[in-house]
Design a protein around this motif. Structure first.
Motif, PDB file in Angstrom:
ATOM      1  N   LYS A 146       0.839  -1.200   0.000  1.00  0.00           N
ATOM      2  CA  LYS A 146       0.000   0.000   0.000  1.00  0.00           C
ATOM      3  C   LYS A 146       0.878   1.256   0.000  1.00  0.00           C
ATOM      4  O   LYS A 146       2.091   1.197   0.210  1.00  0.00           O
ATOM      5  N   LYS A 147       0.234   2.391  -0.196  1.00  0.00           N
ATOM      6  CA  LYS A 147       0.946   3.664  -0.201  1.00  0.00           C
ATOM      7  C   LYS A 147       1.689   3.853   1.112  1.00  0.00           C
ATOM      8  O   LYS A 147       1.136   3.654   2.190  1.00  0.00           O
ATOM      9  N   GLY A 149       2.504   3.906  -4.767  1.00  0.00           N
ATOM     10  CA  GLY A 149       2.967   4.834  -3.741  1.00  0.00           C
ATOM     11  C   GLY A 149       3.750   4.154  -2.637  1.00  0.00           C
ATOM     12  O   GLY A 149       3.999   4.746  -1.581  1.00  0.00           O
ATOM     13  N   THR A 153      -5.130   0.946 -14.960  1.00  0.00           N
ATOM     14  CA  THR A 153      -3.933   0.349 -14.377  1.00  0.00           C
ATOM     15  C   THR A 153      -3.108  -0.386 -15.427  1.00  0.00           C
ATOM     16  O   THR A 153      -1.875  -0.377 -15.370  1.00  0.00           O
ATOM     17  N   HIS A 212       5.858  10.492 -11.988  1.00  0.00           N
ATOM     18  CA  HIS A 212       4.594  11.034 -11.496  1.00  0.00           C
ATOM     19  C   HIS A 212       3.726  11.430 -12.688  1.00  0.00           C
ATOM     20  O   HIS A 212       4.239  11.850 -13.729  1.00  0.00           O
ATOM     21  N   THR A 262      -1.289   9.630 -10.403  1.00  0.00           N
ATOM     22  CA  THR A 262      -0.500   8.851  -9.438  1.00  0.00           C
ATOM     23  C   THR A 262      -0.643   9.457  -8.040  1.00  0.00           C
ATOM     24  O   THR A 262      -0.896  10.656  -7.897  1.00  0.00           O
ATOM     25  N   PRO A 263      -0.469   8.646  -6.997  1.00  0.00           N
ATOM     26  CA  PRO A 263      -0.881   9.058  -5.647  1.00  0.00           C
ATOM     27  C   PRO A 263      -0.078  10.191  -5.023  1.00  0.00           C
ATOM     28  O   PRO A 263      -0.563  10.833  -4.093  1.00  0.00           O
ATOM     29  N   GLU A 264       1.116  10.475  -5.513  1.00  0.00           N
ATOM     30  CA  GLU A 264       1.928  11.538  -4.931  1.00  0.00           C
ATOM     31  C   GLU A 264       1.961  12.781  -5.824  1.00  0.00           C
ATOM     32  O   GLU A 264       2.826  13.632  -5.664  1.00  0.00           O
ATOM     33  N   ALA A 267      -1.163  14.695  -6.848  1.00  0.00           N
ATOM     34  CA  ALA A 267      -2.504  15.264  -7.003  1.00  0.00           C
ATOM     35  C   ALA A 267      -2.425  16.595  -7.752  1.00  0.00           C
ATOM     36  O   ALA A 267      -3.300  16.938  -8.548  1.00  0.00           O
TER      37      ALA A 267
END
Length: 567
Positions: A271-272, A292, A372, A392, A397-399, A401
């Protein structure tokens, strides 16, 4: 006329002395898929050193790129006496240096490894003959590493000889990276289970025979054969048995027989924010970028060392501040209707080529809402060309936004505006086969196919008839195969004529699994279209999944450039 003798000073990461003719390039080189481990020939057809032999040379390249298995190839070359006599880089190079460290620590064979300043490296490229001499430094290379009681116990052999050797290797790499301490990791993914030659087997069996047992959950990457089918596929017994012994050595140490190059498709995916130690270039990039999670691009052999101890250097992308982007790639306005699935590997290959060792952030891709599988294809192509272990994508991608999230407090960074016409050169590079050559094999699943890709392939094939002269093969992990079988997709694909291979992947597959009569291969994988010509000696076409199925039905590929390149 006497040639001027020039002296350069650099940092030595492995000690020793050597001299020999210089083989040099200012372009990074992946040893896996780029150098033949049996002959030392550079087989990457896209590299300036293609056709050169590294045996007996002083090799100077900026660093490695691509696969984490480069350490394994270099180990094989050193143990067989066919390797270079010294390595010179222009930046710290973990993967290839680790191959030398393992050769020295486990097999008592070594060559010097030196890093020069960039300007000195550029000047050195003009030399014909080089002498390398290093001074003896302590193993910490000037850095102080704080060890926990657990680390001391490993180092003092209280947990066995295998864990002791593993800790020595970890500490040497940690010192090279400038890490001040080690951290706990929650899981490891091992890429060193691919059979590169007798050296890779000797290394794994030696750790196992020394009592090695993994201390954290550990998954295994694709191996060199389909473990349950290789005999029926006609694979030579000497190779198949060696590859199977290598896999067994790792499972004997407690690793799980997942045998997939896409561990992010498993239910155990991190997980992140999770601190993990993954090898396999596309998996590392996906873990960092899309999940992440936090991992370095761990070389083969360092992965099992970390698994045996549960400890990894606290450096690189394990540290939040090192995950920021230093290059911005701006895309033109896009719409879903403009692109097909070949867009993502083409873009990833291009961005990887311009990024090098810089972490890029892509702006403007969010409007396409990439899935994905799209990110998997992008990441694998990116990892083929780049040495950077992540990217990124703003809004995806999660980091990232926002752009500000991706770059942090950097303030300003280099920005490149992409014209999609620039992807034409990538498309031509990956389509190395001559136009009009019949297609003999369609290869899919590099990296391994996901369940959704299996379903998509079945949907495209439904109601169509495969050409008798074309073989269609898909590689996937055992877990994906099980799900696809339960859903009836395996039977449906078999009816079309698709052969499904598990455990191994295309960068490890050769004849006779690839039909001996096959001349031209078509794939939707930029990674395989890049490495394939050198690995197989075949010609390659690249295109979308739909184009691959059309070629399987027609027996040829029109080599029509995607419309989005010149829209």
């Amino acid at each position: 006329m006497t040639q001027e003798k020039l002296i350069y000073h650099g940092t030595s990461y492995v000690q020793g002395s050597a001299s020999g003719p210089l083989v040099a390039s200012n372009l990074e080189l992946s040893f896996w898929g780029g150098v033949d481990p049996q002959t030392s020939e550079v087989i990457d057809h896209h590299h300036p050193l293609s056709g050169k032999h590294l045996k007996g040379s002083i090799l100077a390249i900026p660093g490695g790129r691509g696969s984490c298995s480069g350490s394994g190839v270099l180990l094989e070359l050193l143990l067989s006496g066919k390797g270079p006599k010294a390595l010179i880089f222009s930046r710290r190079e973990d993967i290839l240096t680790l191959g030398v460290v393992v050769a020295e620590e486990i097999f008592r064979k070594s060559i010097p490894v030196v890093v020069l300043e960039a300007q000195d490296f550029e000047e050195l490229l003009d030399a014909n003959y080089v002498i390398v001499t290093t001074k003896v430094l302590d193993t910490a290379l000037g850095y102080s590493i704080e060890l926990s009681d657990k680390d001391h116990a490993f180092l003092n052999g209280l947990h066995g000889q295998a864990a002791q050797a593993a800790m020595r290797i970890i500490l040497r790499m940690a010192a090279m990276e400038g890490a001040c301490e080690l951290i706990d990791v929650t899981q490891v993914h091992i890429d060193g289970c691919v059979y590169t030659g007798p050296g890779s087997l000797s290394f794994a069996e030696r750790l196992r025979d020394w009592g090695g047992k993994v201390s954290v959950p550990t998954t295994l990457n694709s191996i060199s054969v389909d473990q349950r089918r290789w005999r029926a596929q006609g694979v030579a017994s000497t190779f198949g048995e060696a590859a199977e012994k290598l896999a067994t050595a790792y499972t004997d140490m407690g690793a799980l027989p997942t045998f997939t190059c896409a561990p992010y498709l498993l239910s155990s995916a991190p997980k992140k924010g999770d601190q993990v130690a993954w090898a396999e270039s596309n998996a590392v990039v996906y873990a960092n970028s899309v999940l992440g999670a936090k991992t370095m691009k761990y070389p083969d052999f360092l992965d099992i060392c970390i698994a045996l101890t549960g400890r990894a250097p606290q450096g690189g992308l394990h540290i939040e501040s090192n995950r920021r982007a230093s290059l911005c790639v701006e895309l033109p306005a896009l719409r879903d209707a403009d692109v097909d699935d070949s867009f993502y590997p083409l873009l990833g290959y291009y961005v990887g080529g311009i990024a090098g060792n810089r972490i890029p952030v892509i702006v403007g891709l969010d409007v396409l809402h990439p899935l994905t599988d799209d990110l998997k294809a992008f990441g694998a192509a990116f990892a083929t060309m780049a040495s950077a272990p992540m990217f990124h994508i703003v809004g995806v991608t999660p980091e990232a936004a926002t752009l500000e999230d991706a770059i942090g407090e950097r303030g300003s960074l280099e920005s490149i505006r992409l014209d999609l016409r620039q992807l034409e050169s990538v498309w031509k590079t990956l389509n190395s086969a001559q136009n009009g050559s019949p297609v003999d094999l369609v290869s899919l699943g590099n990296p391994h196919f996901s369940f959704t890709e299996m379903r998509k392939l079945a949907d495209i094939c439904r109601g169509r008839k495969k050409h008798d002269g074309v073989a269609v093969m898909v590689t996937c992990g055992r877990a994906t195969y099980g799900l696809a079988s339960q859903a009836g997709l395996v039977e449906e694909l078999h009816q079309f004529g698709v052969q499904i291979i598990t455990d191994t992947c295309w960068c490890m597959i050769g004849e006779p699994v690839i039909p001996m009569a096959a001349i031209t291969i078509m794939t939707n994988s930029a990674k395989y279209a890049h490495y394939g010509p050198g690995l197989t000696g075949k010609r390659f076409y690249f295109g979308s999944l739909e184009s691959c199925v059309a070629a399987a039905c027609d027996g040829y590929y029109g080599k029509t450039m995607p419309g989005f390149i010149h829209r």
